[in-house]
Design a protein around this motif. Structure first.
Motif, short mmCIF file in Angstrom:
data_model
loop_
_atom_site.label_atom_id
_atom_site.label_comp_id
_atom_site.label_asym_id
_atom_site.label_seq_id
_atom_site.Cartn_x
_atom_site.Cartn_y
_atom_site.Cartn_z
N TRP A 176 -10.87 7.77 41.44
CA TRP A 176 -9.52 7.20 41.37
C TRP A 176 -8.70 7.65 42.55
O TRP A 176 -7.87 6.90 43.07
CB TRP A 176 -8.87 7.60 40.05
N ILE A 177 -8.93 8.90 42.98
CA ILE A 177 -8.22 9.38 44.16
C ILE A 177 -8.64 8.53 45.37
O ILE A 177 -7.82 8.20 46.22
CB ILE A 177 -8.49 10.88 44.38
N LEU A 223 1.11 7.84 47.01
CA LEU A 223 1.26 6.41 46.74
C LEU A 223 2.71 6.00 46.91
O LEU A 223 3.03 4.94 47.46
CB LEU A 223 0.79 6.09 45.32
N THR A 238 -1.47 12.64 44.58
CA THR A 238 -1.84 11.23 44.68
C THR A 238 -0.64 10.34 44.40
O THR A 238 -0.37 9.38 45.12
CB THR A 238 -2.95 10.90 43.68
N ILE A 239 0.10 10.68 43.32
CA ILE A 239 1.27 9.88 42.97
C ILE A 239 2.28 9.92 44.11
O ILE A 239 2.82 8.90 44.54
CB ILE A 239 1.88 10.37 41.65
N VAL A 259 -9.38 5.36 45.37
CA VAL A 259 -8.64 4.10 45.34
C VAL A 259 -7.23 4.32 45.88
O VAL A 259 -6.69 3.50 46.62
CB VAL A 259 -8.59 3.54 43.91
N ALA A 260 -6.64 5.46 45.52
CA ALA A 260 -5.30 5.77 46.02
C ALA A 260 -5.32 6.04 47.52
O ALA A 260 -4.44 5.61 48.26
CB ALA A 260 -4.73 6.98 45.28
#
Lengths: 307, 357
Positions: free
Chosen positions: A225-226, A280, A276-277, A228-229
């Motif tokens: 998932w990281i 983004l 990550t947030i 994808v970010a």
């Protein structure tokens, strides 16, 4: 202090390597217009199949190869669903991740707790590896680390300076125009998604063959998932993928380094996900400012009839 | 290179039975695929399926457990039908569930002396607020800064996981727990009553079913529901029609997060009576709820049935883990394959497919 920083950098590079493989692959997949949220599933399948093959055959190289094949095959499921059947790309990718987590658990069960016998050895580079400080810092990794870094300029070159790259980007930006020029949009997208899957598989195998080296159920632990970010953070650009992978590799190391200071490991474990947030968030502002962003046709299926 | 092409022809009209038929065919194909995967991995699929069915639905005890697991799946699943209808891809229900559990636990610690008729509603409210707040983060990031909610809502699952662990290993670890990472048991007033001799905390079940009906009515009978559906189907059109996209996106996320939070409250106050590590509170209810919602074709009433089915699958999954010595992740194979076939089967309602070679 210097010792501390050097050790941190030395540890950060291998920690970022699986992310770099995954991100480079996802950059290519998304450049063709297909978002694949199945990276976590493809990585974990790469990790388990890589370990299984390396352990059974005694060859780490065969393990990595198997991981690439398995990652690519899984990606083809997503390609078929999202390109041919044109189902929702978010849901299809998510399903792929679940599938990968499930199957890897079943395959890996008998390998739990086994140490890997077929290790990758650090490569000795005459001259460079003997350099004071730098030799220890940068030139004592195994081949997969160097290969991932080497892939950055190669993939950059292919993307921007070759016919393949132009075709790939045109399919992701304006598929109907590409189609009108005789490009087989479906074929290009299938290839890009499969390539992304192979890279994710290799990234996963790095975890189980080199980083750990062992099989642990769910060992990717959100790395997919990281990735994808990071693809967004990288603004779909290979060199920035390297930057992102280093950043997250560094955070992983920071986690271990801060633990002795008495900070709860649970709070430290939040760091990569909070980062990550944040990343983004920042990249969204940046993208808006500079008017650069996702490939224009990302997440839209293409059909000649409906253009 | 010449590849065979599948051509889509839009259906002008479709027979009434088609959606049900395509779903059933999709499910049958999903089961066949799972059987093949199991066989390839050396597990006899017939034995596995039989064990799962018997485990989940084949005995009074199995059914009780299935209903117990239906509760969180239904709550979280109903919330997701709403979010997905409004095209907000909230895939972080698992995290919202955990934060709901944290908030409910917090309320029980703040007011340990309150009587049950005050404390339980306060804890439900706390659970809702916790989940809603957790879902509001990706919602605000999405509406104000255009940050993709898929990734942020999922990242927050990991953060919530660590938050629960932090609490039970740290400040909230109980005094009578012999070193286990759990809180002290909730006061008796904070226990949701259960049906005699079972683990079915029926007040939560009733709340879940009522909410399914309520959300169904909201979607089908109100102006707001209409706006949510239009926004989900065509965000641009909704903007031209003067609908407030930001408000709708935020609202569906908050409600879906709140319902997941209620599910978390139900687990800690109805089953465990304490906060425990995340994997003990939820075996991934928030993720399975995604399948509940899609399998119900985003219909909140149908989610009652699909939550029950997937609840049985979870119970049956536990049964085959023990009987056939399989890892906990096995159930994820069902989740992934079913989800793939369900979304693929939806196509046949809108299109006719022709193969051209």
């Amino acid at each position: 202090m210097l010792e501390f920083i050097l050790a941190a950098v030395r540890a950060a590079i291998p920690a970022g390597t699986p992310l770099l493989y995954g991100t480079l692959g996802e950059v290519y997949a998304e450049r063709s217009g297909v978002l694949n949220l199945g990276v976590e599933g493809m990585m974990i399948m790469g990790a388990v199949s890589g370990f299984a093959v390396a352990q059974t055959t005694g060859s780490a190289g065969l393990g990595i190869l198997a991981a690439a094949v398995v990652g690519g095959l899984l990606a083809l499921i997503h390609a078929f669903a999202s390109i041919t059947l044109r189902v929702n790309q978010v849901v299809s990718g998510l399903a792929l991740t679940m599938l990968g987590l499930g199957i890897s658990g079943m395959i890996g069960k008998r390998f739990v707790g086994q140490p890997l016998t077929a290790r990758l050895q650090p490569i000795y580079i005459p001259g460079l590896s003997d350099l004071p400080i730098l030799g220890d810092l940068l030139f004592k990794f195994d081949i997969m680390v160097y290969l991932s870094i080497l892939l950055v300029p190669v993939l950059w070159f292919v993307l921007y300076k070759t016919r393949i790259g132009v075709t790939l980007r045109s399919v992701g930006e304006n598929p109907s125009a590409a189609d009108a020029l005789g490009v087989n949009v479906t074929f290009v997208r299938y290839s890009a998604v499969a390539f992304g899957g192979m890279m994710a598989g290799i990234g996963g195998s790095y975890l189980s063959i080199s980083y750990a080296p062992a099989w642990i159920e769910g060992m990717t632990a959100g790395a997919g998932w990281i990735v994808v970010a990071l693809t967004i953070f990288a603004i779909w650009d290979p060199p920035r993928a390297l930057l992102g992978a280093c950043l997250f590799g560094g955070v992983r190391v920071l986690q271990f380094r801060l633990q002795p200071l008495g900070i709860s490991p649970n709070l430290l474990n939040m760091l990569p996900f909070l980062l990550t947030i944040l990343v983004l968030w920042l990249s969204s502002g940046q993208a808006a400012k500079r008017r650069i962003g996702a490939p224009a046709a990302l997440m839209t299926a293409y059909s000649r009839e409906e253009r | 290179m010449k590849l065979p092409r599948i051509r889509f022809e839009k259906r002008l009209s479709s027979p009434r039975w088609l959606p049900a038929a395509s779903l059933l065919v999709g499910l049958a194909l999903a089961m066949l695929t799972i059987a093949i995967i199991f066989a390839a991995l050396g597990v006899n699929p017939l034995v596995a399926f039989q064990r799962i069915f018997r485990g989940g639905f084949g005995s009074a005890y199995g059914l009780q457990e299935t209903i117990t697991k239906t509760i969180p799946l239904l709550l979280a699943g109903v919330g997701l039908t709403l979010a997905f209808k409004g095209r907000m891809y909230n895939i972080g229900a698992e995290g919202q569930l955990l934060v709901g559990a944290i908030f409910a636990t917090g309320v029980s610690r703040l007011f340990p002396d309150w009587p049950a008729f005050l404390l339980l509603p306060a804890m439900f409210l706390g659970g809702f607020v916790g989940g809603a707040l957790w879902a509001a983060i990706p919602a605000v990031l999405k509406t104000r800064f255009r940050v993709d909610e898929v990734l942020t809502s999922l990242m927050l699952v990991y953060v919530a996981n660590e938050a629960v662990k932090f609490l039970v290993y740290g400040p909230w670890r109980g005094s009578d727990t012999r070193g286990f990472p759990i809180t002290d048991e909730f006061p008796a007033a904070a226990h949701i009553p259960t049906l005699l001799g079972t683990r079915i905390h029926y007040p939560t079940l009733i709340i879940a079913i009522l909410l399914a009906i309520l959300i169904y009515l909201l979607l089908t009978r109100t102006k707001l529901g209409y706006e949510i559906r239009v926004t989900g189907e065509n965000p641009d059109a909704s903007r031209y029609a003067g609908m407030d996209y930001q408000k709708i996106a935020l609202l569906v996320m908050i409600i879906s997060g709140g319902l997941a939070g209620l599910a978390g409250m139900g687990e800690v106050a109805g089953i465990h009576f304490r906060l425990r590590p995340p994997e003990a509170i939820s075996p991934g209810y928030g993720f399975t709820a995604i399948i509940v919602a899609w399998l119900a074709r985003l219909n909140p009433l149908a989610a009652i049935l699909t939550a029950f089915l997937l609840g049985g699958l979870l119970v049956g999954g536990d049964a085959i883990q023990i009987a056939l010595n399989l890892p906990a992740a096995t159930v994820q194979i069902f989740n992934g394959v079913i989800l793939l076939f369900v979304i693929a089967s939806e196509l046949f309602n809108q299109y006719k497919l022709r193969l051209e070679v």
